[in-house]
Design a protein around this motif. Sequence first.
Motif, PDB file in Angstrom:
ATOM      1  N   PHE A 101       0.859  -1.179   0.000  1.00  0.00           N
ATOM      2  CA  PHE A 101       0.000   0.000   0.000  1.00  0.00           C
ATOM      3  C   PHE A 101       0.898   1.233   0.000  1.00  0.00           C
ATOM      4  O   PHE A 101       1.565   1.519   1.001  1.00  0.00           O
ATOM      5  N   LEU A 108      -6.825   4.618   2.619  1.00  0.00           N
ATOM      6  CA  LEU A 108      -6.986   3.426   1.792  1.00  0.00           C
ATOM      7  C   LEU A 108      -8.464   3.048   1.677  1.00  0.00           C
ATOM      8  O   LEU A 108      -9.150   2.884   2.694  1.00  0.00           O
ATOM      9  N   THR A 111     -12.597  -1.240  -0.031  1.00  0.00           N
ATOM     10  CA  THR A 111     -12.617  -2.331  -1.015  1.00  0.00           C
ATOM     11  C   THR A 111     -11.211  -2.794  -1.368  1.00  0.00           C
ATOM     12  O   THR A 111     -10.978  -3.995  -1.553  1.00  0.00           O
ATOM     13  N   GLU A 112     -10.267  -1.860  -1.467  1.00  0.00           N
ATOM     14  CA  GLU A 112      -8.885  -2.223  -1.782  1.00  0.00           C
ATOM     15  C   GLU A 112      -8.257  -3.016  -0.645  1.00  0.00           C
ATOM     16  O   GLU A 112      -7.541  -4.004  -0.866  1.00  0.00           O
ATOM     17  N   LYS A 115      -9.781  -6.609  -0.580  1.00  0.00           N
ATOM     18  CA  LYS A 115      -9.271  -7.425  -1.680  1.00  0.00           C
ATOM     19  C   LYS A 115      -7.837  -7.868  -1.413  1.00  0.00           C
ATOM     20  O   LYS A 115      -7.478  -9.035  -1.610  1.00  0.00           O
ATOM     21  N   ALA A 116      -7.007  -6.946  -0.940  1.00  0.00           N
ATOM     22  CA  ALA A 116      -5.610  -7.275  -0.662  1.00  0.00           C
ATOM     23  C   ALA A 116      -5.481  -8.293   0.461  1.00  0.00           C
ATOM     24  O   ALA A 116      -4.682  -9.238   0.370  1.00  0.00           O
TER      25      ALA A 116
END
Length: 280
Positions: A101, A108, A111-112, A115-116
Motif C-alpha cells: 500500500f 486506503l 474495497t482495496e 481485496k488485498a
Amino acid sequence: MSQFQSSLEGKVGILTGGTSGFGYEIVDAVLARGANMAVFSVDTLTDEQIAAVRARGKGKVSYWTRDIMADGASEDIVNLTMEQYGRVDFVIANAGFAIRFEQPLLDLPETELRKAMRTQFEVFPICFATLALAAARVMAPRYAHIAPDEWGHRPDSGAIIVTLSEAALNPLRDDLLAYSAAKWANWAVMRSLAATLGPKNIRVNGIAPGFANTAGPRKFYDRFPNIKADIEERCHLKPSFIHPGAVVPAVLYLLTDNYVTGEAIALDGGYNINMCNYFQ
C-alpha cells in the motif's frame, strides 16, 4: 555409530515458486545433492534455462506451470509428483507475492484493503496449509513407522518448509499491512502443522528471509530511499540486501536434520532485533 543427518540422495521434493529468486537457488542446491524435484510456478523457464538447471544437478527435475491459488491446485501438485516420481519426501512452499500500500492507511479504500487481505491470506496460509496437508497424506505412510536407532533417534523424517519473511517476525510496516498479517498467519499455520504432523515423523519449519538483492526489491527501494535507509540502519549483518542463494544453507539444514520442528530461522541480518545501543 548413529547417522544423525539423512541424505537427500534419491528423495523427491515439491517446490512452489521455483523459477526465480529464492526458489531457483534452492532447486539448484537440492538437485546438486541428488534429490529429484517437482517444481511448480506461474512463471516459466525457457528450454535452454531448464537444460542448464538439469546439467548442473545430480537429481532429476520436472517443471509445471500452476497457479497455487486455483481450486484443487494442492491435490493436483501432489498427484503430478506422485505420477512422475512415485513418492514425496519433502515440500518447500515458496511461492507468493507481496501487495504493498503506497499511501496512508487512513486514506486506503475499504474495497482495496479487503481485496488485498483476502488475496494475501489465500496465497500464503491457505495455500500453504492445503499443500502441506495434501503432501502429508502421502508422506505419512513412508515416515510414520521409521523406528529409532540405537541412540533413540530416528534416522530419517519427512520435511515441510515454508518461506516466511522478516515481516512474519517484525510485522510493523504500513505498506505491508496485508502481507505481514498473512505471513504472520502462515507462521501460526506452520507451528500448528508441526504439532499435528510430528507424530507422523514429518517436521514442519520455516525460513524468514529479509531483503533480497533482486530486480523487484531494488526497483521498489530505489523509489523509496527512506525505507531503504531504515533497512540499512537496522540490519546488524551486512549486506542488508542478500543474494537469494544465501537462504540455501538453512534450507538444507531443515531438510536433513531429523529433530527440529516448529521453528523459523530468521535470515534477515538481525533486522528483527530492535536493539537500542545507547553507549556505543
